[in-house]
Scaffold this motif. Structure first.
Motif, PDB file in Angstrom:
ATOM      1  N   LEU A   1       0.825  -1.201   0.000  1.00 22.65           N
ATOM      2  CA  LEU A   1       0.000   0.000   0.000  1.00 22.65           C
ATOM      3  C   LEU A   1       0.863   1.255   0.000  1.00 22.65           C
ATOM      4  CD1 LEU A   1      -2.791   1.373   0.240  1.00 22.65           C
ATOM      5  CD2 LEU A   1      -2.572   1.099   2.730  1.00 22.65           C
ATOM      6  N   PHE A   2       1.857   1.301   0.875  1.00 21.38           N
ATOM      7  CA  PHE A   2       2.718   2.479   0.956  1.00 21.38           C
ATOM      8  C   PHE A   2       3.660   2.579  -0.244  1.00 21.38           C
ATOM      9  CE2 PHE A   2       0.882   2.773   5.030  1.00 21.38           C
ATOM     10  CZ  PHE A   2       1.026   4.092   5.428  1.00 21.38           C
ATOM     11  N   GLU A   3       4.071   1.438  -0.793  1.00 22.26           N
ATOM     12  CA  GLU A   3       4.885   1.473  -2.020  1.00 22.26           C
ATOM     13  C   GLU A   3       4.082   2.057  -3.179  1.00 22.26           C
ATOM     14  OE1 GLU A   3       6.227  -2.564  -2.534  1.00 22.26           O
ATOM     15  OE2 GLU A   3       7.947  -2.263  -1.195  1.00 22.26           O
ATOM     16  N   LEU A   4       2.821   1.694  -3.267  1.00 22.85           N
ATOM     17  CA  LEU A   4       1.965   2.220  -4.322  1.00 22.85           C
ATOM     18  C   LEU A   4       1.790   3.734  -4.162  1.00 22.85           C
ATOM     19  CD1 LEU A   4       0.160   1.467  -6.766  1.00 22.85           C
ATOM     20  CD2 LEU A   4      -1.725   1.244  -5.133  1.00 22.85           C
ATOM     21  N   ALA A   5       1.544   4.175  -2.956  1.00 21.34           N
ATOM     22  CA  ALA A   5       1.388   5.612  -2.709  1.00 21.34           C
ATOM     23  C   ALA A   5       2.672   6.364  -3.036  1.00 21.34           C
ATOM     24  CB  ALA A   5       0.982   5.857  -1.264  1.00 21.34           C
ATOM     25  N   SER A   6       3.803   5.785  -2.715  1.00 22.45           N
ATOM     26  CA  SER A   6       5.083   6.417  -3.028  1.00 22.45           C
ATOM     27  C   SER A   6       5.284   6.518  -4.539  1.00 22.45           C
ATOM     28  CB  SER A   6       6.219   5.625  -2.386  1.00 22.45           C
ATOM     29  OG  SER A   6       7.459   6.206  -2.669  1.00 22.45           O
ATOM     30  N   ARG A   7       4.929   5.454  -5.235  1.00 21.00           N
ATOM     31  CA  ARG A   7       5.100   5.428  -6.696  1.00 21.00           C
ATOM     32  C   ARG A   7       4.326   6.556  -7.374  1.00 21.00           C
ATOM     33  NH1 ARG A   7       3.015   0.834 -10.942  1.00 21.00           N
ATOM     34  NH2 ARG A   7       3.786   1.891 -12.785  1.00 21.00           N
ATOM     35  N   TYR A   8       3.144   6.843  -6.868  1.00 20.07           N
ATOM     36  CA  TYR A   8       2.297   7.861  -7.480  1.00 20.07           C
ATOM     37  C   TYR A   8       2.334   9.203  -6.738  1.00 20.07           C
ATOM     38  CZ  TYR A   8       0.714   4.170 -10.488  1.00 20.07           C
ATOM     39  OH  TYR A   8       0.686   3.148 -11.413  1.00 20.07           O
ATOM     40  N   HIS A   9       3.367   9.383  -5.921  1.00 19.86           N
ATOM     41  CA  HIS A   9       3.601  10.657  -5.228  1.00 19.86           C
ATOM     42  C   HIS A   9       2.419  11.074  -4.355  1.00 19.86           C
ATOM     43  CE1 HIS A   9       7.125  10.978  -7.743  1.00 19.86           C
ATOM     44  NE2 HIS A   9       6.362  10.780  -8.792  1.00 19.86           N
ATOM     45  N   ARG A  10       1.840  10.090  -3.661  1.00 14.94           N
ATOM     46  CA  ARG A  10       0.697  10.369  -2.781  1.00 14.94           C
ATOM     47  C   ARG A  10       0.962   9.838  -1.371  1.00 14.94           C
ATOM     48  NH1 ARG A  10      -4.950   9.759  -5.885  1.00 14.94           N
ATOM     49  NH2 ARG A  10      -5.511  11.229  -4.258  1.00 14.94           N
ATOM     50  N   LEU A  11       2.238   9.708  -1.038  1.00  9.43           N
ATOM     51  CA  LEU A  11       2.622   9.148   0.253  1.00  9.43           C
ATOM     52  C   LEU A  11       2.163  10.023   1.413  1.00  9.43           C
ATOM     53  CD1 LEU A  11       4.068   6.774   1.547  1.00  9.43           C
ATOM     54  CD2 LEU A  11       6.208   8.031   1.337  1.00  9.43           C
TER      55      LEU A  11
END
Length: 132
Positions: A62-72
């Motif tokens: 979940l956090f890797e996905l948010a990081s990938r799309y700059h939404r961390l």
């Protein structure tokens, strides 16, 4: 994973993340933290999970996905808000331990004091929260 460029069309992963964030589709669990001597509850660690039915139920993807799309930062703040609200609703005793992603503290859109605002809105004293 390479970051999504603004010109790229949104893919299924970006849509999934947007849906989770927009609809606040996260669940919060509380793991008790006990004292060693009396086995009394000292506090609770907030654990956030993504939707049960999806590939980002566990926190790491979940956090890797948010990081990938700059939404961390957005995900991190949503997690804090949901955890604080739920902790307050359940009227759990002790302190609330909140996981903090260090990279978020360095993000340009991170604003200091937001966690204190969440706590005040939930009717909780700021000294009950412990960032970890």
């Amino acid at each position: 994973m390479p970051p999504l460029e603004p010109a790229d069309p949104p893919d299924a992963s970006a849509r999934l993340l947007a849906d989770i964030l927009d609809k606040r589709r996260l669940s919060v669990l509380f793991q008790p933290i006990l004292t060693l001597c009396g086995r009394d509850v000292y506090g609770y660690e907030a654990l956030v999970r993504g939707p049960d039915e999806g590939p980002v139920h566990a926190p790491v993807p979940l956090f890797e996905l948010a990081s990938r799309y700059h939404r961390l930062t957005e995900l991190e703040l949503l997690c804090r808000d949901l955890a604080i609200r739920q902790f307050g609703r359940l009227q759990l005793p002790g302190r609330l331990f909140l996981n903090v992603t260090p990279e978020v503290l360095l993000e340009p859109d991170f604003r200091s004091g937001q966690t204190v605002d969440f706590l005040r809105r939930a009717g909780m004293a700021p000294d009950r929260a412990v960032p970890e």
